[in-house]
Design an enzyme around this catalytic site. Structure first.
Site, PDB file in Angstrom:
ATOM      1  N   HIS A 791       0.852  -1.179   0.000  1.00 45.60           N
ATOM      2  CA  HIS A 791       0.000   0.000   0.000  1.00 45.60           C
ATOM      3  C   HIS A 791       0.891   1.232   0.000  1.00 45.60           C
ATOM      4  CE1 HIS A 791      -2.876   3.060   0.943  1.00 45.60           C
ATOM      5  NE2 HIS A 791      -3.865   2.221   1.177  1.00 45.60           N
ATOM      6  N   SER A 792       0.879   1.958  -1.102  1.00 40.54           N
ATOM      7  CA  SER A 792       1.699   3.161  -1.219  1.00 40.54           C
ATOM      8  C   SER A 792       1.123   4.309  -0.391  1.00 40.54           C
ATOM      9  CB  SER A 792       1.780   3.578  -2.689  1.00 40.54           C
ATOM     10  OG  SER A 792       2.482   4.802  -2.829  1.00 40.54           O
TER      11      SER A 792
END
Length: 946
Positions: A791-792
């Site tokens: 998850h950026s």
């Protein structure tokens, strides 16, 4: 044995009562022993073999394997166990006749329990796990649960025979003590797959059988002068109070038993209401993507401040039934569909619950026994709440985010709560609204103690998996596991509670505080079993110190000690949210990633409460005779809490991993993978969404799925873990990802394939929110496959996202194995950071470079044959679609190299569905309008590739 002539009504036949006991014992032992001997003689290698190992690693059979399905040992067992039923029913009947006493209901309850145990024994005996696994387990668990009231009841009713009483206590203690190593070695076998562990488990299982039968054999000592005429010739039912030291016989009544159950359940209602507030409030900032204003509802807990008003305090003390009944609006709020109105009803319930419980503690503070009973009910209610959440896989079944459609038992819970309130408030209050026995000390210090205590209990102990996930670091398993070790936390809580009741001056002392603070430190800074030992220490301490802190705080001004105490609790709640939500709240960067500060503040607050307690505690001990006379209520709560523990163990038995994890299309070596941002398992209508998520994942036939925004182990999110339900119901392995003490929004991995190894990563995030990643290696049809779940950071922090793309590209490029990335990248296709993720450095390819309508979710791969890609609409489950891709797993290194050597044109050549084998296709039920609001969208149908 003797025989008489039939003259003028003389007895024709008589039998010494002890022969019933001996017959029962002998035939029961023969039933098990004959099956064991025959089984070893005829099928030794088959009955010692289990799903992991056989002879010589495993060399002694378990009870279930011995008496199970093989002929003829199963027949030997069933024949003799059927014969045993006659003496068994006779034994129960004679025990009732021996122990019945005018005005006492206990003998009847024990007798009915004995009958129930006998029937359930026949149930799990004649319904094997092969016949019906669920009913076999239900009946087996029912038998074990019924053993608790049977053994304790028999001890309580024992006639004046000291040897019989001593033996009963010995065998009962040994029976329940054996459950601990039994469970441990079953975990070693089932979860850790340790060779030989099942043989050790088998010995403890056989020990349970021996101890169970031996316990009932002791009746021979009591029946020795009991003739089946049937009458009691020696009056053994007299004088048992002296022999049992009055432990049970003194004042045992159905009313007191019912009051104890009601008190524990009403404590459960308090914790249910309080723990539900955070997750309901959390819905609104999620919906508004920022501070919504509804966060102010967390201040409803400070209602004890209103007790500063004399008339209102007097009203609260003298109208407890009314105010406790009003607090049930929190439980009833599930009836309101509208989220905003539901929150208002829940907020009122929390307001009244905190207000009413404080008023009750104040009213009962002048009477030690009644006050202690209320505290025991409140704290045992927390244990029951944690147990209920374990049974429902971290969702409380009567929370307002639950209803019938997602597994809620709200109607039952509300009905029981109404009954509990009437029983809980049955007795009149003992004070007039002022406390003449106020002790020395500071109400402000007491408030700090209450604030720290409530926060510790709520944040760490309201769910048994919370601290386990604090110390979780991925596969292989090197520490506790949520579904198999959760009871250790409950056991520590139970020990702590009754230690606090028995020795408040010890548990409220400075040495105990040092031990508790040390446990908090170990939990915070260590992982695996070392960290969990700290967790057990702080769990024991928090429950133990609750008794002295509450007893000293209630003697001060309740408006300060509890009103301000709840205010300080709210401060800690916000503090422990700010450490992870720092990017969305003013001043959040000051406490960024400092769970250690939260723990230190919590312990500092509790320490101030300990100082206050030691200043105010009376140094003079009560006379021993008075303390013993007041101890009867503790035994009721002790048995009630023990019963809750046994229910927990039974639930743990039901939740043991099955290891029956089968992919959907193994014959074609197909692996279907997906990525989904689940929005903390709250749907758009504020209902818990696990059931709907499960149905979509199952219908999409996902073998591997990455879940994002999945960490819910905070007060504001309900201290939940949706992955437990999904993994167990779908038959998948699970890696929770970075734990709640790692300050991320969460990344989790579910897999039908064994997770050989997994590591957790926190990617560079100098400005914005932390970016979590999982790097897992799976055994997929004998081929090692690397899966990355990522998850950026958020859109505004461009430098963070650039650094994260470089870190992840290097991580993916570090492995030559076939790999898949299931991710949330926050980038446009073919632009910017996309070209770092999809690059020679990473070696990864886009699942569909032509799909230009993406921004967040991406699937990348290398070394695999990608055969399909689809996008599934979410309906109202979350705010993000489910993306899925299908791959064929190569059989060897040559096939892997062939896939890597393909040109982009060759790799991305599309074909029609008719050109794809049937088992390679996506499910057809999502075509057109789909099912339950889920359908193929964007391209309207799946895409397939050569």
């Amino acid at each position: 044995m003797s025989k008489y002539k039939d003259k003028e009504g003389e007895v024709l036949f008589s039998l010494g009562g002890q022969w019933v006991s001996w017959a029962h014992t002998l035939v029961a032992y023969i039933a098990f022993a004959s099956a064991l001997v025959v089984g070893i003689a005829l099928h030794y290698h088959k009955i010692v073999k289990n799903e992991h190992y056989g002879y010589p690693d495993e060399w002694f059979p378990s009870v279930s394997a011995t008496i199970g399905d093989r002929y003829p040992e199963r027949s030997f067992f069933m024949i003799f166990i059927a014969i045993t039923s006659g003496p068994r029913f006779a034994l129960v009947g004679l025990w009732y006749l021996l122990t019945r006493k005018s005005g006492s209901r206990l003998p009847r309850v024990v007798a009915l329990t004995g009958v129930f145990r006998t029937l359930t024994c026949g149930g799990w005996t004649y319904i094997t796990s092969t016949d019906d696994h669920d009913w076999h387990d239900i009946l087996m668990i029912s038998y074990i649960v019924a053993t608790l009231p049977w053994t304790t009841g028999c001890i309580a009713l024992s006639p004046a025979n000291p040897r019989a009483i001593q033996l009963r206590k010995y065998f009962a203690g040994a029976f329940f003590g054996t459950l601990v190593p039994l469970i441990y070695f079953f975990i070693q076998h089932k979860v850790h797959k340790v060779a030989g562990a099942y043989t050790t488990y088998a010995f403890f299982e056989w020990s349970l059988i021996i101890l169970d039968i031996s316990f009932d054999a002791i009746t021979a000592l009591d029946f020795s002068s009991f003739e089946i005429v049937v009458k009691d010739n020696t009056g053994l039912s007299k004088g048992k109070e002296k022999a049992t030291a009055g432990v049970y016989s003194a004042g045992f009544t159905f009313t007191q038993t019912f009051d104890t159950i009601a008190s524990v359940y009403h404590g459960f209602v308090f914790w249910t209401t309080l723990t539900s507030l955070g997750v309901v409030v959390w819905f609104f900032p999620l919906w508004y993507m920022g501070i919504s204003g509804f966060e102010a509802f967390i201040m409803t807990t400070i209602s004890p401040l209103f007790l500063a008003n004399g008339p209102l305090r007097s009203f609260a003390v003298h109208n407890q039934r009314t105010i406790h009944f009003l607090s049930l609006s929190g439980i009833a709020s599930y009836l309101i569909p509208n989220p905003t109105v539901r929150l208002c009803a829940l907020g009122f319930g929390v307001f009244m619950s905190c207000f009413s419980w404080t008023a009750t503690l104040v009213a009962e503070s002048v009477h030690e026994v009644r006050f202690e009973s209320k505290v025991l009910g409140l704290m045992a209610g927390l244990i029951l709440s944690s147990t209920a959440k374990f049974i429902w896989q971290t969702n409380n079944p009567v929370w307002p985010i639950m209803h019938a459609e997602n597994g809620g038992w709200n109607g039952v819970g509300l009905g029981l709560a109404v009954v509990a309130v009437f029983a809980f408030s049955r007795r009149a209050p003992l004070t007039t609204g002022s406390n003449d026995k106020e002790l020395k000390g500071s109400p402000s210090l007491a408030a700090f103690g209450i604030g720290g205590l409530l926060f510790g209990l709520h944040s760490l102990l309201s769910d048994t998996s919370t601290m386990i996930l604090w110390v979780w670091e991925g596969f292989p398993i090197r520490g506790p596991y949520s579904s198999t070790h959760g009871w250790c936390t409950v056991a520590a809580m139970t020990v702590g509670l009754f230690a606090g009741v028995a020795r408040p001056q010890v548990t409220g002392g400075y040495l105990a505080f040092v031990a508790g603070a040390s446990g908090a430190m170990v939990l915070t800074f260590f992982s695996h079993w070392t960290g969990y030992l700290g967790a057990l220490a702080i769990a024991t301490y928090l429950m133990a110190v609750s008794v002295p802190l509450l007893s000293s705080a209630v003697r001060k001004s309740p408006a300060v000690s509890f009103g301000v105490g709840f205010l300080l609790y709210n401060f800690l709640v916000l503090f422990h949210v700010w450490v992870v939500a720092y990017a969305f709240v003013p001043g959040g960067s000051l406490v960024r990633e400092h769970s250690d500060w939260v723990q230190m503040t919590m312990m500092a607050f509790i320490g101030l409460g300990v100082v206050n307690y030691n200043r105010s505690v009376p140094r003079r001990q009560e006379p021993k005779a008075k303390r013993q006379a007041a101890s009867q209520h503790k035994k009721y709560f002790g048995v009630a809490t023990l019963a809750v523990n046994i229910v927990f163990l039974c639930a743990a038995y039901r939740r043991f991993p099955t290891n029956d994890y089968k992919p959907y299309h193994p014959e074609d070596r197909v692996m279907t993978a997906g990525i989904w941002t689940i929005h903390f398992s709250l749907d758009n209508y504020m209902w818990s969404s696990e059931y709907r998520m499960r149905d979509l994942i199952k219908d999409a036939e996902l073998d591997v799925v990455g879940l994002l925004e999945s960490d819910q182990q905070r007060i504001i999110m309900g201290n939940r873990d949706s992955t437990q339900f999904l993994a167990e119901d779908l038959g998948m392995y699970v890696d929770y990802g970075p734990g709640p003490n790692k300050h991320t929004w969460g990344a989790a991995l579910l897999s039908k394939f064994p997770i050989i190894n997994s590591t957790h990563h926190l990617l560079p995030s100098p400005v914005g929110e932390l970016a979590p990643a999982i790097h897992a290696t799976l055994d997929v049809y004998g081929q090692l496959i690397d899966v990355f779940v990522f998850h950026s950071g958020q859109e505004e922090d461009k430098e963070d996202r650039r650094l994260q793309s470089e870190y992840l590209a290097e991580l993916m490029g570090s492995t030559d194995r076939p790999s898949i990335l299931l991710s949330y990248l926050v980038t446009k296709p073919l632009k910017g950071n996309y070209n770092t993720y999809v690059s020679d450095k990473s070696g990864m390819n886009d699942v569909d470079p032509s799909d230009r309508n993406r921004w967040c979710e991406y699937i990348l791969f290398k070394g695999l044959k990608r055969i399909g890609y689809a996008r599934l609409s979410r309906d109202s489950i979350t705010d993000t679609e489910l993306q899925i891709a299908k791959f064929v797993v190569p059989k060897d290194a040559d096939e892997i190299m062939q896939q890597k050597a393909l040109s982009a044109e060759e790799r991305n050549r599309r074909v029609t569905e008719s050109q794809v084998p049937k088992d390679w296709r996506f499910p057809s039920l999502f075509r057109g309008k789909g099912v339950r609001g889920h359908r193929y969208h964007v391209f309207k149908k799946p895409r397939y590739y050569n």
